[in-house]
Write an enzyme that holds these catalytic residues in place. Structure first.
Site, mmCIF file in Angstrom:
data_model
loop_
_atom_site.group_PDB
_atom_site.id
_atom_site.type_symbol
_atom_site.label_atom_id
_atom_site.label_comp_id
_atom_site.label_asym_id
_atom_site.label_seq_id
_atom_site.Cartn_x
_atom_site.Cartn_y
_atom_site.Cartn_z
ATOM 1 N N CYS A 1 0.830 -1.212 0.000
ATOM 2 C CA CYS A 1 0.000 0.000 0.000
ATOM 3 C C CYS A 1 0.865 1.262 0.000
ATOM 4 O O CYS A 1 1.666 1.468 0.911
ATOM 5 C CB CYS A 1 -0.919 -0.023 1.224
ATOM 6 S SG CYS A 1 -1.798 1.525 1.503
ATOM 7 N N CYS B 1 0.386 3.381 3.142
ATOM 8 C CA CYS B 1 1.060 2.774 4.307
ATOM 9 C C CYS B 1 2.548 3.113 4.288
ATOM 10 O O CYS B 1 3.137 3.422 5.332
ATOM 11 C CB CYS B 1 0.860 1.266 4.316
ATOM 12 S SG CYS B 1 -0.864 0.760 4.457
#
Length: 171
Positions: A9, A12
């Site tokens: 991600c 993230c």
């Protein structure tokens, strides 16, 4: 506080440096952790994660989801007391409540069974046929036991739809 993330991600990855700075700033006063949601699927289900990253504040049976900016000042403010302004999740959604812990155990059972199967097959060298028969024998035995118990209980009682005359002969 806990960050549930996925390694792939981009959001993230953007949060990583800020999260590390948050952990350094709060070291000794507030626990900061990370969970890889791609590896901990049962825990991710328990937290009901729908997107990455998802940040939670956990405290004595209460869970609050952070929904603010992902900057160090905003996260520090939330961790130091801003969490009190956020309504806690209901008990059935909070992973650290009694309900959440029980559901977490139940959600983890398939993974534990898989690990146990791999251990028995690879370490103890049991054949797949023996393991399959053993794993199937447990629910079948439990089911048969329940059927016998129900049969023993209900076969001794007259049925409610039996006419009164027939009931007299049955007793």
């Amino acid at each position: 506080m806990i960050d549930i993330f996925a390694p792939w991600c981009p959001h993230c990855r953007d949060l990583e440096k800020t999260w590390a700075a948050l952990a350094t700033e709060l070291k000794g006063s507030i626990h900061i952790g990370k969970i890889d949601g791609t590896k901990e699927k049962a825990l991710m289900q328990r937290f009901d994660v729908e997107a990455f990253p998802t940040i939670y504040h956990l405290r004595t049976g209460e869970t609050r989801q952070y929904d603010g900016k992902r900057t160090l000042p905003a996260l520090l403010e939330f961790a130091r007391g801003g969490w009190q302004e956020v309504k806690p999740l209901p008990f059935y959604q909070a992973p650290n409540s009694l309900y959440g812990r029980i559901s977490g155990r139940l959600l983890g059972l398939p993974n534990q069974a898989k690990e146990y199967y791999i251990y028995l097959h690879q370490e103890k060298h049991y054949s797949q046929l023996v393991l399959l028969a053993s794993f199937l024998a447990v629910p079948i035995t439990i089911g048969m036991g329940l059927i016998c118990a129900l049969d023993a209980y209900y076969s001794r009682q007259p049925h409610p739809w039996t006419p009164p005359v027939a009931r007299a002969h049955h007793d």
